[in-house]
Design a protein around this motif. Structure first.
Motif, PDB file in Angstrom:
ATOM      1  N   TYR A   1       0.855  -1.188   0.000  1.00  0.00           N
ATOM      2  CA  TYR A   1       0.000   0.000   0.000  1.00  0.00           C
ATOM      3  C   TYR A   1       0.890   1.237   0.000  1.00  0.00           C
ATOM      4  N   ARG A   2       0.491   2.249  -0.720  1.00  0.00           N
ATOM      5  CA  ARG A   2       1.226   3.518  -0.737  1.00  0.00           C
ATOM      6  C   ARG A   2       0.840   4.324   0.504  1.00  0.00           C
ATOM      7  N   PRO A   3       1.810   4.752   1.315  1.00  0.00           N
ATOM      8  CA  PRO A   3       1.488   5.569   2.496  1.00  0.00           C
ATOM      9  C   PRO A   3       1.133   6.996   2.083  1.00  0.00           C
ATOM     10  N   CYS A   4      -0.013   7.454   2.534  1.00  0.00           N
ATOM     11  CA  CYS A   4      -0.541   8.758   2.146  1.00  0.00           C
ATOM     12  C   CYS A   4      -1.184   9.471   3.330  1.00  0.00           C
TER      13      CYS A   4
ATOM     14  N   VAL B   1      -7.413  11.506  12.728  1.00  0.00           N
ATOM     15  CA  VAL B   1      -8.180  10.258  12.747  1.00  0.00           C
ATOM     16  C   VAL B   1      -7.251   9.176  13.283  1.00  0.00           C
ATOM     17  N   SER B   2      -7.705   8.456  14.301  1.00  0.00           N
ATOM     18  CA  SER B   2      -6.816   7.545  15.020  1.00  0.00           C
ATOM     19  C   SER B   2      -6.298   6.387  14.160  1.00  0.00           C
ATOM     20  N   ASP B   3      -7.127   5.850  13.309  1.00  0.00           N
ATOM     21  CA  ASP B   3      -6.728   4.707  12.491  1.00  0.00           C
ATOM     22  C   ASP B   3      -6.187   5.154  11.139  1.00  0.00           C
ATOM     23  N   TRP B   4      -5.323   4.322  10.571  1.00  0.00           N
ATOM     24  CA  TRP B   4      -4.947   4.470   9.170  1.00  0.00           C
ATOM     25  C   TRP B   4      -6.074   3.822   8.373  1.00  0.00           C
ATOM     26  N   LEU B   5      -6.614   4.530   7.406  1.00  0.00           N
ATOM     27  CA  LEU B   5      -7.690   4.018   6.564  1.00  0.00           C
ATOM     28  C   LEU B   5      -7.080   3.622   5.229  1.00  0.00           C
ATOM     29  N   ARG B   6      -7.587   2.554   4.633  1.00  0.00           N
ATOM     30  CA  ARG B   6      -6.988   2.134   3.366  1.00  0.00           C
ATOM     31  C   ARG B   6      -8.043   1.674   2.379  1.00  0.00           C
ATOM     32  N   TYR B   7      -7.626   1.708   1.127  1.00  0.00           N
ATOM     33  CA  TYR B   7      -8.475   1.194   0.058  1.00  0.00           C
ATOM     34  C   TYR B   7      -7.614   0.405  -0.910  1.00  0.00           C
ATOM     35  N   ASP B   8      -8.259  -0.520  -1.599  1.00  0.00           N
ATOM     36  CA  ASP B   8      -7.627  -1.299  -2.657  1.00  0.00           C
ATOM     37  C   ASP B   8      -8.098  -0.764  -4.003  1.00  0.00           C
TER      38      ASP B   8
ATOM     39  N   GLN C   1      -3.962   5.511   4.403  1.00  0.00           N
ATOM     40  CA  GLN C   1      -3.986   6.952   4.589  1.00  0.00           C
ATOM     41  C   GLN C   1      -4.194   7.340   6.047  1.00  0.00           C
ATOM     42  N   LYS C   2      -3.433   8.333   6.473  1.00  0.00           N
ATOM     43  CA  LYS C   2      -3.622   8.971   7.775  1.00  0.00           C
ATOM     44  C   LYS C   2      -4.358  10.280   7.501  1.00  0.00           C
ATOM     45  N   TRP C   3      -5.503  10.460   8.131  1.00  0.00           N
ATOM     46  CA  TRP C   3      -6.349  11.628   7.884  1.00  0.00           C
ATOM     47  C   TRP C   3      -6.295  12.612   9.037  1.00  0.00           C
ATOM     48  N   PHE C   4      -6.372  13.888   8.671  1.00  0.00           N
ATOM     49  CA  PHE C   4      -6.399  14.985   9.631  1.00  0.00           C
ATOM     50  C   PHE C   4      -7.613  15.853   9.341  1.00  0.00           C
TER      51      PHE C   4
ATOM     52  N   PHE D   1     -14.452   2.897  -5.073  1.00  0.00           N
ATOM     53  CA  PHE D   1     -13.472   2.090  -4.361  1.00  0.00           C
ATOM     54  C   PHE D   1     -12.808   2.833  -3.196  1.00  0.00           C
ATOM     55  N   LYS D   2     -12.971   4.166  -3.120  1.00  0.00           N
ATOM     56  CA  LYS D   2     -12.451   4.943  -1.991  1.00  0.00           C
ATOM     57  C   LYS D   2     -13.545   5.289  -0.978  1.00  0.00           C
ATOM     58  N   ARG D   3     -14.765   4.891  -1.244  1.00  0.00           N
ATOM     59  CA  ARG D   3     -15.910   5.318  -0.433  1.00  0.00           C
ATOM     60  C   ARG D   3     -15.777   4.934   1.037  1.00  0.00           C
ATOM     61  N   ALA D   4     -15.302   3.740   1.340  1.00  0.00           N
ATOM     62  CA  ALA D   4     -15.188   3.312   2.742  1.00  0.00           C
ATOM     63  C   ALA D   4     -14.224   4.215   3.517  1.00  0.00           C
ATOM     64  N   VAL D   5     -13.174   4.697   2.866  1.00  0.00           N
ATOM     65  CA  VAL D   5     -12.246   5.628   3.513  1.00  0.00           C
ATOM     66  C   VAL D   5     -12.988   6.908   3.880  1.00  0.00           C
ATOM     67  N   TYR D   6     -13.741   7.451   2.939  1.00  0.00           N
ATOM     68  CA  TYR D   6     -14.481   8.689   3.214  1.00  0.00           C
ATOM     69  C   TYR D   6     -15.539   8.480   4.289  1.00  0.00           C
ATOM     70  N   GLU D   7     -16.174   7.333   4.287  1.00  0.00           N
ATOM     71  CA  GLU D   7     -17.134   7.030   5.357  1.00  0.00           C
ATOM     72  C   GLU D   7     -16.437   6.995   6.712  1.00  0.00           C
ATOM     73  N   GLY D   8     -15.212   6.474   6.751  1.00  0.00           N
ATOM     74  CA  GLY D   8     -14.444   6.449   7.990  1.00  0.00           C
ATOM     75  C   GLY D   8     -14.075   7.839   8.480  1.00  0.00           C
ATOM     76  N   VAL D   9     -13.717   8.734   7.561  1.00  0.00           N
ATOM     77  CA  VAL D   9     -13.387  10.112   7.936  1.00  0.00           C
ATOM     78  C   VAL D   9     -14.636  10.833   8.434  1.00  0.00           C
ATOM     79  N   VAL D  10     -15.750  10.648   7.751  1.00  0.00           N
ATOM     80  CA  VAL D  10     -17.012  11.267   8.176  1.00  0.00           C
ATOM     81  C   VAL D  10     -17.406  10.752   9.560  1.00  0.00           C
ATOM     82  N   GLU D  11     -17.259   9.459   9.778  1.00  0.00           N
ATOM     83  CA  GLU D  11     -17.579   8.875  11.090  1.00  0.00           C
ATOM     84  C   GLU D  11     -16.686   9.487  12.184  1.00  0.00           C
ATOM     85  N   ALA D  12     -15.406   9.648  11.897  1.00  0.00           N
ATOM     86  CA  ALA D  12     -14.488  10.261  12.871  1.00  0.00           C
ATOM     87  C   ALA D  12     -14.919  11.693  13.177  1.00  0.00           C
ATOM     88  N   TRP D  13     -15.342  12.438  12.161  1.00  0.00           N
ATOM     89  CA  TRP D  13     -15.798  13.810  12.372  1.00  0.00           C
ATOM     90  C   TRP D  13     -17.040  13.835  13.255  1.00  0.00           C
TER      91      TRP D  13
END
Length: 171
Positions: free
Chosen positions: A12-15, A81-88, A107-110, A153-165
């Motif tokens: 995975y590419r770290p982002c 965001v505490s967790d690293w979120l990822r997508y394939d 991805q690490k989100w802020f 394919f990135k939707r779960a990451v965005y759902e995770g960021v929205v949930e964290a917010w």
């Protein structure tokens, strides 16, 4: 090599990614340049995000990427965001997208609050004109609308960021 075999061997590419909120708790999204030919015009909006350079800390990468993509430098950190979120990547993009070197991104989100004037935002000449444009337009939207604007394919990451917010204490 089969797609499954290739996927299993690629890392995975770290982002990093940055959710930028205005004073009304609306989130910044940019309309990506060049995504239409692959994903149509429906799912080409996204938040600023990008790779972490070798030896770079995630928060430093987030600040850099935000400036390089939007010209934004006036903001306060709200949360990480505490967790690293990822997508394939989808099967047809394995070995092609991300220069063919990665299976997806981790991805690490802020989450930050934009504190500047909107005239600071410049997606046409980001980074003070030192970086190529990645977005052709931008707008503020409701946070809950985010997952519907990103490629599936990135939707779960965005759902995770929205949930964290949503879990953050609100004033």
């Amino acid at each position: 090599m089969s797609t499954a075999s290739l996927r299993a061997t690629l890392p995975y590419r770290p982002c990093v990614g940055v959710m930028v909120l205005n004073a009304k708790d609306q989130v910044f999204v940019g309309h990506r340049i060049g995504f239409q030919e692959h994903f149509g015009d429906e799912h080409v909006w996204q938040m600023p995000q990008g790779g972490i350079d070798k030896g770079e800390e995630p928060w430093d990468a987030a600040k850099r990427e935000l400036f390089e993509e939007t010209n934004i430098s006036s903001f306060d950190l709200i949360s990480e965001v505490s967790d690293w979120l990822r997508y394939d990547l989808p099967d047809d993009s394995i070995g092609v997208a991300l220069k063919g070197r990665f299976r997806g991104q981790t991805q690490k989100w802020f989450i930050v609050r934009f504190t500047g004037d909107e005239s600071e935002i410049d997606v046409d000449q980001p980074g003070g004109g030192a970086h190529p444009a990645e977005f052709k337009a931008w707008r503020w939207i409701d946070v809950d609308a985010l997952p519907g604007l990103i490629v599936p394919f990135k939707r779960a990451v965005y759902e995770g960021v929205v949930e964290a917010w949503h879990k953050l204490p609100k004033p």
